[in-house]
Design a protein around this motif. Structure first.
Motif, PDB file in Angstrom:
ATOM      1  N   UNK A  29       0.838  -1.165  -0.085  1.00 44.84           N
ATOM      2  CA  UNK A  29      -0.096  -0.009   0.117  1.00 44.84           C
ATOM      3  C   UNK A  29       0.858   1.334   0.135  1.00 44.84           C
ATOM      4  N   UNK A  30       0.151   2.341  -0.583  1.00 43.96           N
ATOM      5  CA  UNK A  30       0.932   3.684  -0.424  1.00 43.96           C
ATOM      6  C   UNK A  30      -0.320   4.497   0.067  1.00 43.96           C
ATOM      7  N   UNK A  31      -0.123   5.257   1.363  1.00 44.51           N
ATOM      8  CA  UNK A  31      -0.904   5.809   1.802  1.00 44.51           C
ATOM      9  C   UNK A  31      -0.465   7.253   2.511  1.00 44.51           C
ATOM     10  N   UNK A  32      -1.425   8.066   2.658  1.00 45.00           N
ATOM     11  CA  UNK A  32      -0.962   9.259   3.426  1.00 45.00           C
ATOM     12  C   UNK A  32      -0.697   9.360   4.707  1.00 45.00           C
ATOM     13  N   UNK A  33       0.294   9.926   5.212  1.00 44.95           N
ATOM     14  CA  UNK A  33       0.543   9.878   6.785  1.00 44.95           C
ATOM     15  C   UNK A  33      -0.449  10.585   7.565  1.00 44.95           C
ATOM     16  N   UNK A  34      -1.524  11.173   7.283  1.00 50.39           N
ATOM     17  CA  UNK A  34      -2.159  12.208   8.070  1.00 50.39           C
ATOM     18  C   UNK A  34      -3.166  11.508   9.077  1.00 50.39           C
ATOM     19  N   UNK A  35      -3.719  10.238   8.974  1.00 48.90           N
ATOM     20  CA  UNK A  35      -4.697   9.828   9.942  1.00 48.90           C
ATOM     21  C   UNK A  35      -3.981   9.255  11.186  1.00 48.90           C
ATOM     22  N   UNK A  36      -4.688   9.274  11.968  1.00 53.90           N
ATOM     23  CA  UNK A  36      -4.047   8.637  13.528  1.00 53.90           C
ATOM     24  C   UNK A  36      -3.844   7.376  13.390  1.00 53.90           C
ATOM     25  N   UNK A  37      -4.595   6.269  12.712  1.00 56.47           N
ATOM     26  CA  UNK A  37      -4.063   4.910  12.584  1.00 56.47           C
ATOM     27  C   UNK A  37      -2.693   4.718  11.818  1.00 56.47           C
ATOM     28  N   UNK A  38      -2.541   5.435  10.757  1.00 57.90           N
ATOM     29  CA  UNK A  38      -1.066   5.523  10.035  1.00 57.90           C
ATOM     30  C   UNK A  38      -0.089   5.837  10.957  1.00 57.90           C
ATOM     31  N   UNK A  39      -0.579   7.202  11.880  1.00 54.99           N
ATOM     32  CA  UNK A  39       0.604   7.473  12.707  1.00 54.99           C
ATOM     33  C   UNK A  39       1.017   6.411  13.812  1.00 54.99           C
ATOM     34  N   UNK A  40       0.051   5.659  14.052  1.00 55.05           N
ATOM     35  CA  UNK A  40       0.228   4.442  14.870  1.00 55.05           C
ATOM     36  C   UNK A  40       1.119   3.388  14.254  1.00 55.05           C
ATOM     37  N   UNK A  41       0.860   3.150  13.152  1.00 60.07           N
ATOM     38  CA  UNK A  41       1.704   1.962  12.309  1.00 60.07           C
ATOM     39  C   UNK A  41       2.986   2.693  12.369  1.00 60.07           C
ATOM     40  N   UNK A  42       3.117   3.970  11.923  1.00 59.98           N
ATOM     41  CA  UNK A  42       4.471   4.486  11.880  1.00 59.98           C
ATOM     42  C   UNK A  42       5.240   4.228  13.280  1.00 59.98           C
ATOM     43  N   UNK A  43       4.671   4.753  14.400  1.00 63.20           N
ATOM     44  CA  UNK A  43       5.163   4.605  15.597  1.00 63.20           C
ATOM     45  C   UNK A  43       5.431   3.166  16.176  1.00 63.20           C
ATOM     46  N   UNK A  44       4.824   2.078  15.758  1.00 57.70           N
ATOM     47  CA  UNK A  44       4.863   0.837  16.037  1.00 57.70           C
ATOM     48  C   UNK A  44       6.119   0.255  15.178  1.00 57.70           C
TER      49      UNK A  44
END
Length: 89
Positions: free
Chosen positions: A21-36
């Motif tokens: 996938x290629x997604x935008x980093x703006x949403x809270x779930x994606x920010x959690x994925x990045x942090x994890x």
């Protein structure tokens, strides 16, 4: 069998076959994925200190941050996918 590579900005290249996938980093779930991913050591920051504009999810579980727009990466991926079909004609 050739490996297709996609430029994700600043000379950084990712194997197109490994992209989920290629997604935008703006949403809270994606920010959690990045942090994890950062906590697990599976984050690849290819932004060169610039703002993250696209998050590339690989099938290996790696999360790759890019400074180019998701649409740009998508266009590069589609252009690369169209090339072999054009060669076959």
């Amino acid at each position: 069998m050739s490996i297709k590579l996609i430029n994700i900005g600043f000379g950084n290249i990712v194997s197109a076959g490994r992209i989920i996938a290629i997604v935008s980093p703006e949403s809270a779930p994606i920010k959690r994925v990045i942090s994890d991913a950062r906590d697990r050591g599976m984050l690849v920051d290819a932004t060169y200190g610039r703002r993250t504009r696209a998050v590339v999810v690989a099938d290996s579980g790696h999360i790759i941050l890019s400074a180019v727009q998701p649409e740009t990466v998508k266009h590069r991926l589609q252009t690369r996918d169209a090339s072999p079909a054009e060669e076959a004609e």
